[in-house]
Scaffold this active site. Structure first.
Site, PDB file in Angstrom:
ATOM      1  CB  CYS A  12      22.909  -5.612  15.967  1.00 42.54           C
ATOM      2  SG  CYS A  12      22.779  -4.462  14.587  1.00 42.54           S
ATOM      3  CG  HIS A  19      21.619  -9.695  13.676  1.00 45.47           C
ATOM      4  ND1 HIS A  19      20.987  -9.130  14.757  1.00 45.47           N
ATOM      5  CD2 HIS A  19      21.885  -8.671  12.830  1.00 45.47           C
ATOM      6  CE1 HIS A  19      20.861  -7.833  14.579  1.00 45.47           C
ATOM      7  NE2 HIS A  19      21.410  -7.519  13.417  1.00 45.47           N
ATOM      8  CD  GLU A  71      19.976 -12.128  16.602  1.00 46.89           C
ATOM      9  OE1 GLU A  71      21.189 -12.403  16.755  1.00 46.89           O
ATOM     10  OE2 GLU A  71      19.572 -11.007  16.240  1.00 46.89           O
TER      11      GLU A  71
END
Lengths: 293, 206
Positions: B87, B179, B181
């Site tokens: 991002c 994302h 994560e």
């Protein structure tokens, strides 16, 4: 493709961590904030210090002000609604703001009920003075929490008190045997499932920023050392002598909160901070932190 | 580089100036990689590979400049350090950012559009087909996400949404508009360590 899921609502707050969200009232201020490294701005008609000075009923800002600020910057733009005022929230959602702050800085519209926030596409941030209040707001759908200080005072003491209360209550839950969690949930008036989650993980289920009275880099770093995920700075920047410089210093202090050398360096020559107010000088009914429950 | 005899896992830094660096650290730890948060020049020197997290690209770029890390970091990357940007990290890696002169590393031959899918109300989740990760769809979490509007030579598009590149690779640089994560799926982090950073020979990762 699924929009406005809990993951993306909570996720935006995750992306703001380690950053500073600054109150701005004009597109020019918004640009200064962005240029200084703010991770988001809060679009307002007046900063809390001026709301406090003006008295009367404080409401959601004029949409024109908010839209002009949204046009001026590429970082997320937040805006405030009165506690319980779900129609102001509908208006902000229609404008396309990135986060709604259901805020005690404005005059509450409902003394009993906060907004049912799960029903909105836009995520919400809410204030809290203790863990029970934080978990009630999360239960209603807040995807981010900010511990309440006393806004517009330039006095960090209330923010410190409430962040310590939240962090202390989390540590207490962690040490409790499971069978005690239900009565603790009842005691603090918090949803049981969330109490269990906090006891297990040792942290709030959503991001928690500090807010209210932060005026210096040292204030910002202190809140981070006490366990905040980031800082809201309201009147502290644009009520000071040199807003651009102070803004950059507070951004640096929020990142390097554990490095006193950096903190000493960025604290130099900032010019005057905003004028401060002693909390006992504020009459009980004028204390914004006591709005909401 | 990996030692083929005694298997040694790489020391991966997560750039920790602002944003969701904690989540990347957790993901990498679950892979069993040595990982630390890097917020100073000295810490960056110890990284053998680097993750640049999501956050605000203007904030992270400003801090890289203010604390004199931008050029030394560029040097490390030019010298062959593998980087995974997600991002904001993708925006910081890009050579061109549409309509913006904001500070950036600028080492990846891509042009990105920030907030390309719209504002927060348009943030979304979507299953992605990423052939290099196998057949099982990858959970894509897009938050005010960018995409690539142009790619230069040597850039591979590993995944697209609406015809726009959202996962791209250029040699040892990997950029994702979404994302990983924030999901429990470790395949992209594993791909970064084993395929992009090149620790696949000696070690079985995660």
């Amino acid at each position: 493709m699924e929009k406005s899921t809990w993951t993306v609502k909570k996720g935006l707050a995750e992306m703001l961590k380690g950053g500073v969200i600054m109150d701005v009232t004009t597109p020019e201020q918004a640009k200064i904030a962005e240029e200084a490294g703010a991770c988001a701005v809060m679009a307002l008609e007046r900063v809390p210090a001026d709301i406090r000075a003006a008295g009367g009923v404080a409401r959601m800002a004029d949409p024109t002000v908010i839209l002009r600020i949204m046009d001026a910057v590429t970082i997320p733009v937040m805006a405030k609604v009165r506690i319980g005022h779900f129609v102001e929230a509908q208006v902000l959602e229609a404008l396309g703001v990135d986060y709604i702050d259901e805020s005690e800085v404005l005059t509450p519209a409902d003394e009993q009920h906060h907004i049912e926030k799960h029903g909105f596409k836009v995520p919400f941030v809410c204030g809290a003075r203790n863990l029970g209040e934080a978990l009630r707001r999360i239960g209603e759908g807040a995807a981010m929490i900010r511990t309440k200080g006393e806004p517009g005072t330039g006095n960090v003491v209330e923010a410190v008190r409430h962040l310590r209360l939240v962090m202390g209550a989390i540590r207490k839950l962690q040490g409790m045997p499971k069978e005690e969690l239900m009565s603790e949930a009842k005691e603090m008036g918090a949803p049981y499932e969330l109490v269990i989650q906090v006891a297990r993980t040792g942290r709030l289920p959503v991001v928690n920023f500090a807010a209210g009275g932060i005026a210096t880099p040292a204030d910002a770093a202190m809140m981070m050392q006490l366990g905040a995920d980031g800082n809201f700075v309201g009147s502290g920047i644009f009520k000071s002598k040199d807003p651009a410089k102070r803004a950059r210093a507070i951004v640096a202090a929020t990142t390097y909160y554990n490095d006193p050398q950096v903190l000493a360096e960025v604290s130099k020559d900032l010019g005057e901070a905003m004028p401060g107010i002693e909390i006992p000088m504020i009459q009980q009914h004028e204390r914004m932190q006591e709005r909401g429950w | 580089m990996p030692n083929p005899i005694s298997c040694r896992l790489p020391c991966v830094g997560v750039l920790a100036l602002q944003g969701a660096f904690r989540e990347h650290k957790w993901a990498l730890e679950r892979l069993g990689v040595q990982v630390f948060l890097a917020s100073t020049l000295a810490a960056l020197r110890d990284c053998e590979a680097l993750v640049i997290p999501g956050g605000e690209s203007t904030t992270i770029g400003r801090l890289l400049n203010d604390f004199n890390m931008m050029e030394p970091l560029r040097e490390r990357i030019r010298g062959g350090m593998a980087v995974f940007g997600t991002c904001a990290g993708m925006v910081l890696l890009a050579r061109e950012i549409e309509g913006s002169v904001q500070p950036r590393l600028g080492l990846m031959e891509i042009t990105v559009r920030r907030n390309a899918f719209g504002r927060q109300v348009d943030s979304f989740e979507m299953d992605l087909e990423i052939p290099v990760l196998g057949e099982e769809p990858f959970p894509g979490v897009f938050i005010r996400a960018p995409y690539a509007v142009g790619v230069g030579q040597g850039v591979e598009i590993l995944c697209s949404v609406q015809g726009k590149g959202v996962l791209l690779r250029q040699g040892k640089l990997l950029a994702a508009a979404f994302h990983p994560e924030l999901t429990g799926d470790l395949r992209l982090h594993r791909y970064f360590i084993s395929q992009v950073a090149g620790w696949n020979e000696a070690c079985k990762i995660g």
